[in-house]
Write a protein that holds these residues in place. Structure first.
Motif, PDB file in Angstrom:
ATOM      1  N   ARG A  50       0.826  -1.212   0.000  1.00  0.00           N
ATOM      2  CA  ARG A  50       0.000   0.000   0.000  1.00  0.00           C
ATOM      3  C   ARG A  50       0.857   1.257   0.000  1.00  0.00           C
ATOM      4  NH1 ARG A  50      -3.699  -0.497   5.010  1.00  0.00           N
ATOM      5  NH2 ARG A  50      -2.025  -1.886   5.748  1.00  0.00           N
ATOM      6  N   ASN A  51       2.177   1.053  -0.088  1.00  0.00           N
ATOM      7  CA  ASN A  51       3.136   2.161  -0.138  1.00  0.00           C
ATOM      8  C   ASN A  51       3.010   3.087   1.070  1.00  0.00           C
ATOM      9  OD1 ASN A  51       5.292   3.516  -1.355  1.00  0.00           O
ATOM     10  ND2 ASN A  51       3.928   5.003  -2.347  1.00  0.00           N
ATOM     11  N   ILE A  52       2.789   2.480   2.244  1.00  0.00           N
ATOM     12  CA  ILE A  52       2.678   3.281   3.471  1.00  0.00           C
ATOM     13  C   ILE A  52       3.688   2.810   4.520  1.00  0.00           C
ATOM     14  CG2 ILE A  52       0.254   3.937   3.145  1.00  0.00           C
ATOM     15  CD1 ILE A  52      -0.520   1.684   5.061  1.00  0.00           C
ATOM     16  N   ASP A  53       4.729   2.123   4.050  1.00  0.00           N
ATOM     17  CA  ASP A  53       5.758   1.684   5.002  1.00  0.00           C
ATOM     18  C   ASP A  53       6.651   2.878   5.369  1.00  0.00           C
ATOM     19  OD1 ASP A  53       6.565   1.465   2.253  1.00  0.00           O
ATOM     20  OD2 ASP A  53       8.455   0.588   2.963  1.00  0.00           O
ATOM     21  N   LYS A  54       6.655   3.203   6.648  1.00  0.00           N
ATOM     22  CA  LYS A  54       7.467   4.304   7.169  1.00  0.00           C
ATOM     23  C   LYS A  54       8.346   3.791   8.312  1.00  0.00           C
ATOM     24  CE  LYS A  54       4.021   7.829   6.015  1.00  0.00           C
ATOM     25  NZ  LYS A  54       3.146   8.923   6.543  1.00  0.00           N
ATOM     26  N   ALA A  55       9.326   4.590   8.680  1.00  0.00           N
ATOM     27  CA  ALA A  55      10.259   4.184   9.728  1.00  0.00           C
ATOM     28  C   ALA A  55       9.550   4.044  11.075  1.00  0.00           C
ATOM     29  CB  ALA A  55      11.400   5.194   9.838  1.00  0.00           C
ATOM     30  N   ASN A  56      10.086   3.148  11.887  1.00  0.00           N
ATOM     31  CA  ASN A  56       9.642   2.928  13.282  1.00  0.00           C
ATOM     32  C   ASN A  56       8.264   2.278  13.391  1.00  0.00           C
ATOM     33  OD1 ASN A  56      12.044   4.115  14.233  1.00  0.00           O
ATOM     34  ND2 ASN A  56      11.130   6.159  14.142  1.00  0.00           N
ATOM     35  N   LYS A  57       7.872   1.550  12.359  1.00  0.00           N
ATOM     36  CA  LYS A  57       6.657   0.753  12.438  1.00  0.00           C
ATOM     37  C   LYS A  57       7.025  -0.653  12.934  1.00  0.00           C
ATOM     38  CE  LYS A  57       3.697   3.716  10.623  1.00  0.00           C
ATOM     39  NZ  LYS A  57       2.516   4.239  11.356  1.00  0.00           N
ATOM     40  N   TYR A  58       6.214  -1.191  13.850  1.00  0.00           N
ATOM     41  CA  TYR A  58       6.469  -2.540  14.362  1.00  0.00           C
ATOM     42  C   TYR A  58       5.750  -3.527  13.443  1.00  0.00           C
ATOM     43  CZ  TYR A  58       7.309  -6.207  17.806  1.00  0.00           C
ATOM     44  OH  TYR A  58       7.735  -7.347  18.454  1.00  0.00           O
ATOM     45  N   VAL A  59       6.512  -4.351  12.747  1.00  0.00           N
ATOM     46  CA  VAL A  59       5.947  -5.199  11.695  1.00  0.00           C
ATOM     47  C   VAL A  59       6.339  -6.657  11.881  1.00  0.00           C
ATOM     48  CG1 VAL A  59       5.975  -3.293  10.037  1.00  0.00           C
ATOM     49  CG2 VAL A  59       7.947  -4.829  10.182  1.00  0.00           C
ATOM     50  N   ASN A  60       5.652  -7.498  11.119  1.00  0.00           N
ATOM     51  CA  ASN A  60       5.986  -8.920  11.095  1.00  0.00           C
ATOM     52  C   ASN A  60       6.062  -9.398   9.654  1.00  0.00           C
ATOM     53  OD1 ASN A  60       3.292 -10.235  10.230  1.00  0.00           O
ATOM     54  ND2 ASN A  60       2.665  -8.965  11.972  1.00  0.00           N
ATOM     55  N   VAL A  61       6.880 -10.391   9.449  1.00  0.00           N
ATOM     56  CA  VAL A  61       7.024 -10.989   8.125  1.00  0.00           C
ATOM     57  C   VAL A  61       7.445 -12.445   8.303  1.00  0.00           C
ATOM     58  CG1 VAL A  61       9.422 -10.237   7.909  1.00  0.00           C
ATOM     59  CG2 VAL A  61       8.111 -10.778   5.852  1.00  0.00           C
TER      60      VAL A  61
END
Length: 325
Positions: A50-61
């Motif tokens: 969605r092109n909304i990846d920004k710094a300091n986001k807590y994510v999983n993959v």
């Protein structure tokens, strides 16, 4: 005036104790909160698509193949390793992993390559230009084609990379711990100062008697230097600045003003008192030397033998006195 405050430590110490205690409690709560704070991770793939990846986001993959190591970077004497990983949909991710995590992935991958799956949680970081360039070069060399360029880079890897070594809460945790240590140290120091001053006041009261001192203070012949917080009675000097100090005028040998500076600026002028018991004390202080000189004059009028001012002769006399007594 209220005589009771004369027989108590300076209220500023109590104020400092209360403030430092409140700040200690607040910083402790902050420290515990940051330590126990647990963010809820979101899908890294969902942010990138969605092109909304920004710094300091807590994510999983979830990685389905063993990541490909391709770069290192040293910051503050710490070497970080960068990898390219793929999920089950063959989407690519830039990963910064610890050796512990990668080694664990490698062990599990070697045990079952077909069903290998590894769940990762971490924070996102902005992809720096140098990392972007080496990623482009590495990937194009891997496929032996110039597929990724700086213009289409975000379409393949997004605007960020997955960083397992980063925790934005850690900096705030360190700050809160530092504040907590500072506040509790300040509280302990102020508490010790309060107790010490309280003990000294009790010692003075025991030696001279509270009622006796009150009577001398209320005597019509007693002079009160209110700004300096000093009483001069017929035979005593009673100071109540930080705590109660009582000096018999007959015991005083030497008085002089000491100017104290900080970065070339006059902070205060201290009136130092040296007595027959070899004690050196600050009776009071002021920024106006004339106020102190008037006080010295009054004390000396009751004992002409008191030395005034700092001179080599006075210093030598008192040094010799201490040796002889």
């Amino acid at each position: 005036m209220n005589l009771e405050k004369i027989f108590k430590p300076n209220k500023n110490i109590l104020i400092l104790m209360v403030i430092s205690l409140i700040l200690t409690i607040i910083s402790f709560i902050m420290t515990v909160n940051y330590k126990n704070k647990q963010d809820v991770s979101v899908s890294y793939n969902g942010l990138i698509t969605r092109n909304i990846d920004k710094a300091n986001k807590y994510v999983n993959v979830t990685i389905k193949t063993l990541p490909y190591f391709y770069a290192t970077r040293t910051t503050d004497n710490i070497t970080y390793k960068y990898y390219i990983g793929f999920d089950e949909h063959n989407y690519m991710y830039l990963l910064r992993l610890t050796d512990i995590t990668y080694n664990d992935m490698e062990i599990k991958y070697n045990l079952d390559k077909v069903n290998f799956s590894y769940y990762l949680e971490g924070y996102t970081s902005n992809t720096e230009d140098d990392l972007k360039k080496i990623t482009i070069t590495t990937y194009n060399e891997m496929v032996d084609k110039k597929i990724i360029t700086e213009d289409n880079f975000s379409s393949y890897f997004g605007n960020t990379y997955f960083d397992e070594t980063k925790d934005p809460n850690e900096d705030m945790f360190i700050v809160s711990v530092s504040i907590f240590i500072t506040c509790i140290t300040l509280f302990i120091v102020s508490l010790i100062l309060y107790i010490v001053k309280k003990v000294k006041i009790k010692k003075v009261i025991k030696e001279y008697g509270k009622e006796t001192l009150e009577n001398e203070i209320l005597n019509s012949k007693t002079k009160h230097y209110e700004k300096l917080k000093v009483f001069v009675t017929c035979d005593k000097v009673i100071s109540y600045n930080d705590y109660l100090i009582v000096k018999k005028i007959s015991d005083i040998i030497w008085l002089y003003n000491l100017k104290r500076y900080y970065n070339g600026v006059l902070v205060k002028i201290s009136l130092l008192c040296f007595d027959k018991n070899k004690h050196k004390q600050e009776l009071t202080s002021s920024k106006k030397e004339q106020e102190l000189l008037e006080l010295i004059e009054e004390i000396v009028s009751k004992n002409k033998n008191i030395m005034q001012g700092y001179t080599k002769e006075n210093k030598k006399y008192y040094r010799d006195y201490k040796k002889e007594h």
